[in-house]
Design a protein around this motif. Structure first.
Motif, PDB file in Angstrom:
ATOM      1  N   LEU A 335       0.860  -1.190   0.000  1.00 34.60           N
ATOM      2  CA  LEU A 335       0.000   0.000   0.000  1.00 34.60           C
ATOM      3  C   LEU A 335       0.890   1.232   0.000  1.00 34.60           C
ATOM      4  O   LEU A 335       1.816   1.326   0.813  1.00 34.60           O
ATOM      5  CB  LEU A 335      -0.910   0.008   1.233  1.00 34.60           C
ATOM      6  N   THR A 336       0.605   2.168  -0.901  1.00 30.32           N
ATOM      7  CA  THR A 336       1.398   3.396  -1.006  1.00 30.32           C
ATOM      8  C   THR A 336       0.481   4.609  -1.086  1.00 30.32           C
ATOM      9  O   THR A 336      -0.507   4.606  -1.826  1.00 30.32           O
ATOM     10  CB  THR A 336       2.307   3.373  -2.250  1.00 30.32           C
ATOM     11  N   PHE A 337       0.841   5.650  -0.325  1.00 35.33           N
ATOM     12  CA  PHE A 337       0.204   6.953  -0.429  1.00 35.33           C
ATOM     13  C   PHE A 337       1.219   7.929  -1.018  1.00 35.33           C
ATOM     14  O   PHE A 337       2.326   8.067  -0.493  1.00 35.33           O
ATOM     15  CB  PHE A 337      -0.259   7.448   0.936  1.00 35.33           C
ATOM     16  N   ASP A 338       0.859   8.580  -2.098  1.00 37.17           N
ATOM     17  CA  ASP A 338       1.699   9.610  -2.702  1.00 37.17           C
ATOM     18  C   ASP A 338       1.230  10.984  -2.264  1.00 37.17           C
ATOM     19  O   ASP A 338       0.015  11.260  -2.241  1.00 37.17           O
ATOM     20  CB  ASP A 338       1.641   9.537  -4.238  1.00 37.17           C
ATOM     21  N   PHE A 339       2.183  11.851  -1.933  1.00 39.07           N
ATOM     22  CA  PHE A 339       1.898  13.261  -1.673  1.00 39.07           C
ATOM     23  C   PHE A 339       2.300  14.060  -2.906  1.00 39.07           C
ATOM     24  O   PHE A 339       3.386  13.841  -3.467  1.00 39.07           O
ATOM     25  CB  PHE A 339       2.706  13.757  -0.473  1.00 39.07           C
ATOM     26  N   GLU A 340       1.443  14.983  -3.302  1.00 39.38           N
ATOM     27  CA  GLU A 340       1.744  15.855  -4.429  1.00 39.38           C
ATOM     28  C   GLU A 340       1.523  17.312  -4.041  1.00 39.38           C
ATOM     29  O   GLU A 340       0.528  17.639  -3.383  1.00 39.38           O
ATOM     30  CB  GLU A 340       0.856  15.515  -5.639  1.00 39.38           C
ATOM     31  N   VAL A 341       2.469  18.149  -4.421  1.00 36.80           N
ATOM     32  CA  VAL A 341       2.361  19.592  -4.203  1.00 36.80           C
ATOM     33  C   VAL A 341       1.890  20.241  -5.499  1.00 36.80           C
ATOM     34  O   VAL A 341       2.332  19.855  -6.595  1.00 36.80           O
ATOM     35  CB  VAL A 341       3.727  20.174  -3.771  1.00 36.80           C
ATOM     36  N   PHE A 342       1.003  21.243  -5.363  1.00 35.58           N
ATOM     37  CA  PHE A 342       0.532  21.902  -6.574  1.00 35.58           C
ATOM     38  C   PHE A 342       1.472  23.035  -6.965  1.00 35.58           C
ATOM     39  O   PHE A 342       1.776  23.918  -6.160  1.00 35.58           O
ATOM     40  CB  PHE A 342      -0.876  22.469  -6.390  1.00 35.58           C
ATOM     41  N   SER A 343       1.961  22.958  -8.192  1.00 33.91           N
ATOM     42  CA  SER A 343       2.799  24.015  -8.750  1.00 33.91           C
ATOM     43  C   SER A 343       1.908  24.977  -9.521  1.00 33.91           C
ATOM     44  O   SER A 343       1.389  24.635 -10.587  1.00 33.91           O
ATOM     45  CB  SER A 343       3.854  23.416  -9.681  1.00 33.91           C
ATOM     46  N   THR A 344       1.734  26.174  -8.959  1.00 32.16           N
ATOM     47  CA  THR A 344       0.842  27.151  -9.587  1.00 32.16           C
ATOM     48  C   THR A 344       1.407  27.633 -10.918  1.00 32.16           C
ATOM     49  O   THR A 344       0.670  27.812 -11.894  1.00 32.16           O
ATOM     50  CB  THR A 344       0.622  28.339  -8.640  1.00 32.16           C
ATOM     51  N   GLN A 346       3.328  26.020 -12.997  1.00 34.60           N
ATOM     52  CA  GLN A 346       3.236  24.987 -14.026  1.00 34.60           C
ATOM     53  C   GLN A 346       1.805  24.477 -14.206  1.00 34.60           C
ATOM     54  O   GLN A 346       1.535  23.723 -15.148  1.00 34.60           O
ATOM     55  CB  GLN A 346       4.139  23.805 -13.675  1.00 34.60           C
ATOM     56  N   ASP A 347       0.926  24.850 -13.254  1.00 37.26           N
ATOM     57  CA  ASP A 347      -0.465  24.410 -13.275  1.00 37.26           C
ATOM     58  C   ASP A 347      -0.564  22.887 -13.301  1.00 37.26           C
ATOM     59  O   ASP A 347      -1.308  22.306 -14.084  1.00 37.26           O
ATOM     60  CB  ASP A 347      -1.212  25.003 -14.477  1.00 37.26           C
ATOM     61  N   ARG A 348       0.202  22.242 -12.394  1.00 37.68           N
ATOM     62  CA  ARG A 348       0.166  20.785 -12.324  1.00 37.68           C
ATOM     63  C   ARG A 348       0.625  20.320 -10.939  1.00 37.68           C
ATOM     64  O   ARG A 348       1.256  21.075 -10.190  1.00 37.68           O
ATOM     65  CB  ARG A 348       1.063  20.153 -13.396  1.00 37.68           C
ATOM     66  N   TRP A 349       0.276  19.084 -10.641  1.00 36.33           N
ATOM     67  CA  TRP A 349       0.675  18.484  -9.385  1.00 36.33           C
ATOM     68  C   TRP A 349       2.039  17.819  -9.544  1.00 36.33           C
ATOM     69  O   TRP A 349       2.306  17.161 -10.546  1.00 36.33           O
ATOM     70  CB  TRP A 349      -0.344  17.443  -8.930  1.00 36.33           C
ATOM     71  N   LEU A 350       2.898  17.976  -8.517  1.00 38.23           N
ATOM     72  CA  LEU A 350       4.237  17.395  -8.529  1.00 38.23           C
ATOM     73  C   LEU A 350       4.373  16.424  -7.353  1.00 38.23           C
ATOM     74  O   LEU A 350       4.183  16.808  -6.201  1.00 38.23           O
ATOM     75  CB  LEU A 350       5.305  18.497  -8.396  1.00 38.23           C
ATOM     76  N   GLU A 351       4.712  15.177  -7.648  1.00 39.23           N
ATOM     77  CA  GLU A 351       4.906  14.196  -6.571  1.00 39.23           C
ATOM     78  C   GLU A 351       6.133  14.559  -5.739  1.00 39.23           C
ATOM     79  O   GLU A 351       7.211  14.789  -6.279  1.00 39.23           O
ATOM     80  CB  GLU A 351       5.079  12.797  -7.158  1.00 39.23           C
ATOM     81  N   ILE A 352       5.957  14.584  -4.414  1.00 34.67           N
ATOM     82  CA  ILE A 352       7.080  14.948  -3.552  1.00 34.67           C
ATOM     83  C   ILE A 352       7.332  13.919  -2.441  1.00 34.67           C
ATOM     84  O   ILE A 352       8.318  14.020  -1.719  1.00 34.67           O
ATOM     85  CB  ILE A 352       6.889  16.361  -2.938  1.00 34.67           C
ATOM     86  N   SER A 353       6.459  12.932  -2.306  1.00 35.01           N
ATOM     87  CA  SER A 353       6.677  11.910  -1.286  1.00 35.01           C
ATOM     88  C   SER A 353       5.852  10.676  -1.591  1.00 35.01           C
ATOM     89  O   SER A 353       4.737  10.766  -2.111  1.00 35.01           O
ATOM     90  CB  SER A 353       6.294  12.438   0.102  1.00 35.01           C
ATOM     91  N   SER A 354       6.413   9.518  -1.271  1.00 29.69           N
ATOM     92  CA  SER A 354       5.671   8.258  -1.261  1.00 29.69           C
ATOM     93  C   SER A 354       5.872   7.618   0.100  1.00 29.69           C
ATOM     94  O   SER A 354       7.005   7.527   0.586  1.00 29.69           O
ATOM     95  CB  SER A 354       6.174   7.310  -2.352  1.00 29.69           C
ATOM     96  N   VAL A 355       4.779   7.190   0.713  1.00 28.39           N
ATOM     97  CA  VAL A 355       4.834   6.522   2.018  1.00 28.39           C
ATOM     98  C   VAL A 355       4.219   5.140   1.832  1.00 28.39           C
ATOM     99  O   VAL A 355       3.071   5.029   1.396  1.00 28.39           O
ATOM    100  CB  VAL A 355       4.071   7.323   3.083  1.00 28.39           C
ATOM    101  N   SER A 356       4.992   4.097   2.148  1.00 25.38           N
ATOM    102  CA  SER A 356       4.582   2.736   1.790  1.00 25.38           C
ATOM    103  C   SER A 356       4.761   1.748   2.928  1.00 25.38           C
ATOM    104  O   SER A 356       5.671   1.875   3.747  1.00 25.38           O
ATOM    105  CB  SER A 356       5.410   2.236   0.598  1.00 25.38           C
ATOM    106  N   ASN A 357       3.879   0.739   2.922  1.00 23.58           N
ATOM    107  CA  ASN A 357       4.025  -0.430   3.777  1.00 23.58           C
ATOM    108  C   ASN A 357       4.318  -1.623   2.866  1.00 23.58           C
ATOM    109  O   ASN A 357       3.554  -1.915   1.942  1.00 23.58           O
ATOM    110  CB  ASN A 357       2.749  -0.684   4.578  1.00 23.58           C
ATOM    111  N   PHE A 358       5.427  -2.319   3.132  1.00 20.17           N
ATOM    112  CA  PHE A 358       5.809  -3.475   2.324  1.00 20.17           C
ATOM    113  C   PHE A 358       5.392  -4.782   2.990  1.00 20.17           C
ATOM    114  O   PHE A 358       5.647  -5.856   2.444  1.00 20.17           O
ATOM    115  CB  PHE A 358       7.329  -3.474   2.099  1.00 20.17           C
ATOM    116  N   GLU A 359       4.782  -4.683   4.173  1.00 25.56           N
ATOM    117  CA  GLU A 359       4.410  -5.856   4.962  1.00 25.56           C
ATOM    118  C   GLU A 359       5.631  -6.788   5.086  1.00 25.56           C
ATOM    119  O   GLU A 359       6.706  -6.335   5.462  1.00 25.56           O
ATOM    120  CB  GLU A 359       3.178  -6.526   4.357  1.00 25.56           C
ATOM    121  N   THR A 360       5.494  -8.077   4.759  1.00 19.07           N
ATOM    122  CA  THR A 360       6.620  -9.012   4.943  1.00 19.07           C
ATOM    123  C   THR A 360       7.455  -9.180   3.676  1.00 19.07           C
ATOM    124  O   THR A 360       8.397  -9.974   3.669  1.00 19.07           O
ATOM    125  CB  THR A 360       6.104 -10.401   5.360  1.00 19.07           C
ATOM    126  N   TYR A 361       7.115  -8.450   2.611  1.00 16.75           N
ATOM    127  CA  TYR A 361       7.745  -8.708   1.308  1.00 16.75           C
ATOM    128  C   TYR A 361       9.258  -8.494   1.355  1.00 16.75           C
ATOM    129  O   TYR A 361      10.031  -9.353   0.928  1.00 16.75           O
ATOM    130  CB  TYR A 361       7.108  -7.811   0.239  1.00 16.75           C
TER     131      TYR A 361
END
Length: 423
Positions: A335-344, A346-361
């Protein structure tokens, strides 16, 4: 890496989970199960052969002691046959085990039940949004133009020295970069993460341990002469702190943070969407890594998400959180949650973080285990998150904080920079 026992006991669940990733796994899983069956049969044959050989060896010793040398010599011929058979079985067993291991490395993690189905980033699910998008003046510029105007980042000099994707930070640009690193590390330390400075190169075993190899081998910079890889993220060396470790339940959680440069080949990345700081081959990042008890890992994931939220609130940047769909989920992630900051600008969202659980993998690859209350060995859970990746955070600050007089510095960073304006 998925556990064989889990695949054997939950074949249909595995197939359905991998289907959510658009990974057609029927033939692969059948081959895994067949190889595992063959391997176990060979192991049984080898064990029986070795047991018979040991039994006869003891008989030979007894016969010699009792003066029955002729019978002992006859049995010695049998032990020679069994020795040859054992070698043949051992070689076959090693071949099956190696083929099985290689195949398991090609199978991604099973998505968490909450992961939505989907084919690409367009199918990711927005679950949270916060912050006001600033209204910029009509002459607002994207960050690469602002960097040139205020002489804080030199992309052309980076091309001269190395190539595209290796910018040179200068003056207040370099100081702002350093301020962000210090601020992120301080926030993480205050939240209970132990700061460390890991190596920036890793060996092959470390790459396999966290799942960068063999999946992302083409994206990593390889040092041929030394058989080492430049790290794509601090996740790789830090998580490998725990390779081949056996923890106690009282050891949890293990929480680390580190600043490192990160190196990614990003092969095939071209176009305006990767201009400036949007996509680099070398960039700075502050990382979070956690090793958790399986019963606590999703509570820890929620805590990591809340922690990154708090940082972005202090920076006063508009952001949103996405739950990644199966088709966009990283190879090792459940499971991954991405954080995106809005660049005014460029008028677009920019990914700045991913937070993930890998469980036992990852833990299964790393042989990272702990002893439960009964003394039985169990696999731990691993998590990681960017806190934060600097290039696009810096781009968001430069663009969203621009004014006709210059670029304002977020209030929370002023104690770190020593100035409140770039002009």
């Amino acid at each position: 890496m998925l556990q064989l026992q889990f695949i054997r006991d939950n074949k249909q669940l595995v197939l359905e989970g991998l289907k959510k990733r658009n990974f057609v796994a029927d033939e692969v899983i059948d081959e895994v199960l067949q190889l595992d069956e063959d391997r176990r049969k060979l192991q049984t044959e080898l064990d029986n052969t070795l047991a018979e050989s040991n039994k006869i060896s003891k008989e030979i010793g007894s016969l010699y002691k009792s003066g029955q040398a002729d019978k002992a010599n006859e049995l010695k011929a049998k032990t020679s046959e069994l020795k040859d058979a054992s070698k043949t079985l051992g070689d076959s067993l090693n071949e099956k085990a190696e083929a099985l291991s290689k195949l398991l490395y090609t199978i991604p993690n099973i998505p968490h039940p909450s992961v939505p189905a989907g084919n690409s980033d367009e199918d990711n699910e927005e679950i949270f949004r916060e912050g006001d998008v600033p209204t910029l003046n009509k002459n607002a510029l994207p960050h690469w133009e602002l960097a040139k105007k205020y002489d804080i980042i030199d992309f052309e000099l980076g091309v001269k020295i190395t190539g595209a994707g290796f910018p040179v930070y200068k003056g207040k640009g370099a100081r702002l970069q350093r301020a962000l690193i210090s601020y992120f590390l301080d926030k993480n330390a205050q939240a209970g993460y132990l700061e460390c400075q890991p190596p920036h190169v890793v060996n092959e075993a470390s790459g396999y341990g966290t799942g960068q190899l063999p999946d992302k081998e083409g994206q990593m910079y390889y040092i041929n002469q030394d058989d080492l890889y430049l790290i794509p993220t601090a996740e790789v060396p830090i998580t490998n702190f725990f390779r081949d470790e056996l923890l106690n339940e009282t050891d949890f959680p293990k929480c680390y943070t580190a600043y490192t440069p990160c190196f990614r080949r990003e092969a095939g990345s071209y176009g305006a969407h990767v201009r400036g700081l949007n996509r680099l081959h070398q960039f700075d990042k502050v990382e979070l890594v956690r090793v958790e008890h399986p019963e606590k890992s999703y509570e820890a994931l929620d805590g990591m998400v809340a922690h990154v939220k708090g940082i972005l609130r202090e920076l006063k940047l508009p952001y949103r959180i996405l739950r990644l769909c199966g088709g966009d989920l990283g190879f090792t992630s459940a499971l991954t949650f991405d954080f995106e900051v809005f660049s005014t600008a460029q008028d677009r969202w920019l990914e700045i973080s991913s937070v993930s659980n890998f469980e036992t993998y990852q833990a299964n690859r790393l042989k990272l285990r702990y002893k439960d209350e009964s003394g039985k060995s169990q696999l731990a859970h691993t998590l990681n998150g960017s806190s934060l990746a600097l290039p696009r955070v810096l781009a968001g600050i430069i663009e969203n904080y621009q004014t006709p007089e210059g670029i304002k510095i977020p209030e929370v960073l002023v104690p770190y920079t020593g100035f409140d304006m770039i002009s």
